[in-house]
Design a protein around this motif. Structure first.
Motif, short mmCIF file in Angstrom:
data_model
loop_
_atom_site.label_atom_id
_atom_site.label_comp_id
_atom_site.label_asym_id
_atom_site.label_seq_id
_atom_site.Cartn_x
_atom_site.Cartn_y
_atom_site.Cartn_z
N ALA B 462 0.82 -1.20 0.00
CA ALA B 462 0.00 0.00 0.00
C ALA B 462 0.86 1.25 0.00
N ARG B 463 2.06 1.14 0.54
CA ARG B 463 2.88 2.33 0.69
C ARG B 463 3.38 2.90 -0.61
N THR B 464 3.51 2.06 -1.57
CA THR B 464 4.15 2.54 -2.79
C THR B 464 3.13 3.08 -3.78
N SER B 763 4.28 12.35 2.68
CA SER B 763 5.33 12.01 1.72
C SER B 763 6.55 11.48 2.46
N VAL B 764 6.78 11.96 3.69
CA VAL B 764 7.89 11.40 4.48
C VAL B 764 7.58 9.95 4.82
N ALA B 765 6.35 9.70 5.26
CA ALA B 765 5.99 8.35 5.67
C ALA B 765 6.16 7.36 4.53
N ARG B 767 8.08 7.59 2.08
CA ARG B 767 9.46 7.49 1.58
C ARG B 767 10.42 7.07 2.68
N THR B 768 9.87 6.58 3.79
CA THR B 768 10.74 6.19 4.90
C THR B 768 11.84 5.25 4.44
N ARG B 769 11.47 4.29 3.62
CA ARG B 769 12.43 3.29 3.14
C ARG B 769 13.53 3.93 2.31
N GLU B 770 13.09 4.82 1.41
CA GLU B 770 14.08 5.51 0.56
C GLU B 770 15.02 6.35 1.41
N ILE B 771 14.40 7.05 2.40
CA ILE B 771 15.23 7.89 3.27
C ILE B 771 16.21 7.02 4.03
N GLY B 772 15.70 5.86 4.50
CA GLY B 772 16.57 4.93 5.21
C GLY B 772 17.77 4.54 4.36
N ILE B 773 17.51 4.24 3.10
CA ILE B 773 18.62 3.85 2.21
C ILE B 773 19.60 4.99 2.06
#
Lengths: 119, 863
Positions: B462-464, B763-765, B767-773
């Motif tokens: 759902a996040r993507t 948008s932060v929520a 992209r959490t994964r992207e930000i993590g990377i």
């Protein structure tokens, strides 16, 4: 898939109604029976979707062309059996003659005029 | 159509019928020799989607809409209950928006839209001439002479009637009180189409100057002062010291013109060198048009050779009743509409975000056989539920809001306020607005949530699922920013205008001053001398009050309402004919009391009495205009057109200019005379006493009341209060306007900030994964914050640009409400844009900082 494609043709509402009425002409029948009979009498060409058949049955029932009642089958299961009413018979006659006109007209259109085929 | 209660039965039957179908299909396959499991699988595949088949078959029964609606409503209510935070935020946002809009609509409807409460009121016109050449007549009307000449000659009107409003003192019926009245020609009530509730109104005989004094009472006055006495007709009451016979009582709610409490007949004494401008209304004859009436008025003026240059006007009565409040009401209505739009955009945004997280639910329901129309209907029902709930709450807010608006609005500034109320029309408006906005703003998210790709949603996380939704949400927030900016700019302009208004130099020092105004009736004080004696007695008592530093009198106090203006003759000079000056008359010590600076010469003294040489003090701009080259002291001026030897006044002093009538007119030229030297009672009846206290002037008010009562217990107080409160009253309307639009714009700003916060946080929520990377790969906090803020800037910059363009286009409507500031004032525009950007960045910073603290390990594991 090919057969499904063919059966889509029947979704033309009037045509399916006509087929159902015609099928019930030979006597009362339940939904599954009607589907099987259409399939058999069209030599497997027409497979009616249940999603088209039952709406058609209930629609025809509502319009009074057919009537339904519950009967108990040989293995004591209740089945809903549809039969043609007088109004349905009249409708069938009218639609059949219209269908025949239409199919003659279609045949005429698809029969190539002799002059043109030669060029 | 099937009755809803029979549907359940039909449903069960359908289930049984279809189950039978399936069973027969399986049995047939088994009979043909297939294994049971294979047969079941094949039959099911052949059958297709059971849910869909049921759904489309049920559709054939008809009448399902009601059932489905109930189902949708129940389901919607359940889902809303399940996410209380969302529901509360959305509901309260919408309720505020709808409530404020409905309240404003109620006022606009009551004032501007609803017809006047007279039969066939659209046929009622105000008829008037403008006298552009005459410097004395500022408001159009019909002169008394012309009225007498023409009143029976109008052909396009079935009836015409003249009136002139005024004030009168009622004594011997409770405390003496000063009341709004109107002197009206016979036939005014008939023209309006209102009959008295008791007794009769005026006939032509009542207009005779020699006639017995008579009066018609208003319903409210009759109840307050005469105990709703049914036998009041024929009684006598005392008005301005004269006994009047009561002829009748008007019905409840009738108070034309202005807020008249009682009416007396118009008795005209036509005298040379004096004239009066009357207000005239008429009822248009059936079939006659405004244009014909206008032509007739022109013709009458020409036939009379009344004035060489008059401009006839025929105005619908409602326009003149509503007057100049139209513009500010429409501005408020526009402002509140913007707030509603922002609120709706915010909730649509919430719905969009919610829809994204509900994709799985939608996908599951679609897989179980719900068609897209059904899903859309479900979601729209859900949001309609939200909007209707908000509409109900909004109606309650509107009731309170209307009451608050009428209470907070400056006295007498909302015409027809008695007719304003939240009625069926207003409630219908609330319902229409909530349903309309609910459908529009609910449909978009619904279409989005159920759009193509629903089936893929089951597979995807759902996040993507963003893309198009993200852009739509961004656009909504951008619109919010732009709308909020428009409102804020308008509010800032009004605020700044108000501040500049308050900073105007008045020319006197209001702090420490209190004033008391009285109107002495001619009947009790028949001569100028009698009035002057009473004034002196009051002044003596005021001067003896402890805490009073000085006491003085002036017939037309600055910012106190009416003011006498006129032209002057100057010995040895000619003035332009349109040069008018204010002409207050004052007691000795007036300038000292008011702290008006004496620039040259002397103040008036106790020696400037009637028998002494007549003197005047001029204000600074008069001195500059008339005697730029010589000393004004000792020059002579006169109030007479052709001054005789005794008509000259010698200038003995020059004082600062003072804002006389309103503080936004700046300072006005004025000449002052000593009240002791006035001989006409006409200029003395209306008198204000001004005292300067050593402490808080409000504490002096009770003693000032006592001083007046000691002199004349039957004399009501026209007005009393501190000078500062009087000034506040003159700016009450701009203050109210600035506050109201300021409140709207703050709501808009908060809503926009919430919207921005929501979008950035979302948008932060996602992209959490992207930000993590990124963090794992070595991106610093600053880089992460910058990345998030860039997303914000993409919305902010175009939003602000759009808003500035919108504000430039719309603030022009404010120009007539603004003082000393242009509607496109660059400083205001820049500071508002900066403020909005700052708020937006703060709102966006919170989620951005959260993003920068993302723990890469947690982010990656969760993703």
């Amino acid at each position: 898939m090919a057969k499904q494609g063919l059966s889509r043709i029947e979704l033309l509402q009037g045509t399916l109604d006509l087929i159902v009425l015609q099928t019930l002409r030979w006597g009362p029948r339940h939904g599954y029976g009607i589907a099987q009979m259409i399939r058999a009498s069209s030599r497997d060409v027409l497979q009616v979707d249940t999603g088209s058949l039952y709406p058609a049955l209930h629609r025809l029932e509502k319009s009074g062309a057919i009537a339904a009642e519950w009967e108990t089958s040989e293995n004591r299961q209740r089945v809903r059996v549809y039969r043609l009413t007088a109004a349905g018979r009249k409708q069938l006659d009218a639609e059949r003659s219209r269908w025949e006109q239409l199919s003659q007209a279609m045949a005429g259109i698809f029969a190539p005029p002799a002059a043109e085929t030669e060029t | 159509m099937i009755a809803p209660w029979r549907r359940r039965h039909r449903d069960l039957e359908l289930d049984e019928e279809l189950a039978g179908h399936m069973r027969m299909a399986i049995e047939e396959r088994v009979a043909r020799g297939e294994r049971r499991e294979d047969a079941q699988r094949a039959a099911r595949r052949e059958f297709g989607n059971l849910g869909v088949v049921k759904e489309v078959t049920r559709d054939m029964w008809g009448g399902g809409w009601f059932e489905r609606l109930l189902q949708d409503v129940r389901y919607g209510a359940r889902t809303l209950r399940r996410s209380p935070a969302f529901t509360i935020v959305a509901l309260s946002t919408l309720a505020l928006g709808i409530g404020a809009t409905t309240a404003m609509f109620t006022v606009v409807h009551g004032v501007l839209l609803r017809p006047l409460p007279y039969p066939r009121s659209d046929r009622l016109m105000r008829i008037a001439y403008d006298y552009p050449k005459s410097p004395f007549i500022t408001e159009g009307g019909i002169s008394d002479r012309q009225w007498v000449d023409t009143r029976s000659r109008y052909r396009t009107f079935t009836r015409v009637a003249a009136f002139t409003p005024g004030f009168v003192t009622l004594a011997n019926a409770g405390d003496p009180v000063r009341l709004q009245e109107a002197s009206v020609a016979a036939g005014l009530f008939e023209t309006l189409g209102i009959a008295p509730a008791l007794g009769r109104t005026f006939g032509r005989d009542d207009e005779l100057v020699s006639g017995e004094p008579v009066v018609v009472l208003g319903d409210a006055l009759w109840r307050e002062r005469f105990g709703a006495d049914a036998n009041v007709v024929g009684r006598t009451i005392t008005l301005d010291g004269v006994r009047h016979t009561v002829l009748g009582v008007m019905p409840q709610g009738f108070a034309y013109p202005l807020d008249a409490r009682l009416w007396r007949p118009l008795r005209l004494e036509l005298a040379p060198n004096r004239f009066q401008i009357l207000s005239v209304i008429g009822r248009l004859r059936d079939g006659a048009t405004r244009a014909q009436a206008l032509a007739e008025l022109d013709g009458l003026a020409a036939a009379d050779r009344a004035r060489d240059s008059v401009i006839a006007r025929v105005t619908p009565l409602k326009d003149t009743v509503v007057g100049d409040v139209t513009r500010s009401l429409l501005v408020f209505a526009g402002a509140v509409g913007l707030v509603l739009l922002i609120a709706c955009a915010n909730v649509a945004n919430l719905l969009l975000m919610r829809a994204t997280t509900r994709r799985r639910e939608m996908a599951v329901r679609a897989a179980l056989g719900a068609g897209r129309p059904r899903l859309v209907r479900q979601l729209v029902t859900e949001s309609a539920l939200l909007w209707v709930g908000a509409g109900v709450a909004g109606a309650a807010i509107a009731v309170a809001g209307v009451r608050a608006l009428l209470t907070l609005a400056p006295d007498g500034r909302i015409p027809r306020h008695g007719e304003i109320g939240v009625d069926a029309v207003a409630l219908g408006f609330a319902l229409t607005v909530s349903l309309g906005t609910g459908l529009i703003f609910g449909l978009i998210p619904a279409l989005r949530a159920t759009g193509s790709g629903v089936r893929d949603a089951l597979a995807a996380s759902a996040r993507t699922m963003t893309g198009r939704d993200g852009r739509l949400r961004g656009a909504l927030v951008m619109a919010e920013i732009a709308l909020a900016l428009v409102l804020l700019t308008g509010a800032a302009l009004m605020m700044e205008s108000f501040i500049r208004l308050r900073r105007v130099e008045l020319g006197f020092r209001p702090a420490g001053l209190a004033s008391l105004t009285v109107d002495l009736p001619d009947a009790t004080y028949p001569s100028a001398a009698a009035m002057q004696a009473a004034h002196q007695a009051v002044l003596d008592r005021l001067g003896r009050i402890r805490g009073v530093a000085s006491a003085s009198a002036v017939n037309f106090v600055p910012l106190g309402g009416p003011m006498i203006r006129g032209d002057i003759k100057v010995d040895g000079r000619t003035l332009p004919p349109s040069y008018l000056v204010a002409k207050p008359s004052v007691s000795p010590g007036y300038f000292r009391t008011m702290a008006i600076r004496l620039r040259l010469g002397r103040e008036f003294t106790a020696q400037d009495v009637a028998s002494a040489p007549h003197v005047a003090i001029v204000s600074e701009s008069v001195a500059r205009q008339i005697w730029p080259d010589v000393n004004p002291i000792g020059q002579r001026i006169s109030n007479k057109d052709v001054p005789g030897p005794g008509d000259w006044l010698t200038v003995v002093g020059v004082v600062d200019d003072v804002g006389q009538t309103s503080i936004d007119v700046h300072r006005e030229p004025a000449i002052y005379q000593p009240i002791q030297q006035l001989t006409q009672a006409f200029f003395l009846g209306h008198m204000s006493f001004v005292v300067r206290g050593v402490g808080d002037p409000a504490l002096l008010l009770p003693a000032m009341r006592r001083a007046l009562r000691d002199v004349d217990p039957n004399q009501p107080i026209g007005s009393i209060g501190t000078m500062e409160s009087a000034i506040s009253a003159t700016v009450a309307e701009p203050l109210f306007q600035a506050r109201l639009i300021g409140a709207f714009s703050i709501v808009a700003l908060v809503l926009a900030a919430i919207g921005i916060y929501g979008v950035v946080a979302y948008s932060v929520a996602e992209r959490t994964r992207e930000i993590g990377i990124r963090v794992a790969l070595g991106a610093g906090r600053g880089a992460v914050v910058g990345m998030v803020l860039r997303r914000l800037l993409v919305l902010l910059v175009p939003g602000v640009v759009l808003g500035v363009v919108g504000a430039l286009a719309t603030t022009r409507v404010l120009s007539s409400l603004l003082f000393d500031i242009r509607p496109n004032d660059p400083a205001t525009f820049v500071s508002v844009a900066v403020l909005l950007a700052a708020v937006a960045i703060v709102a966006g910073m919170m989620p951005a900082r959260r993003a920068s603290r993302v723990d890469p390990l947690v982010a990656l594991r969760e993703g």
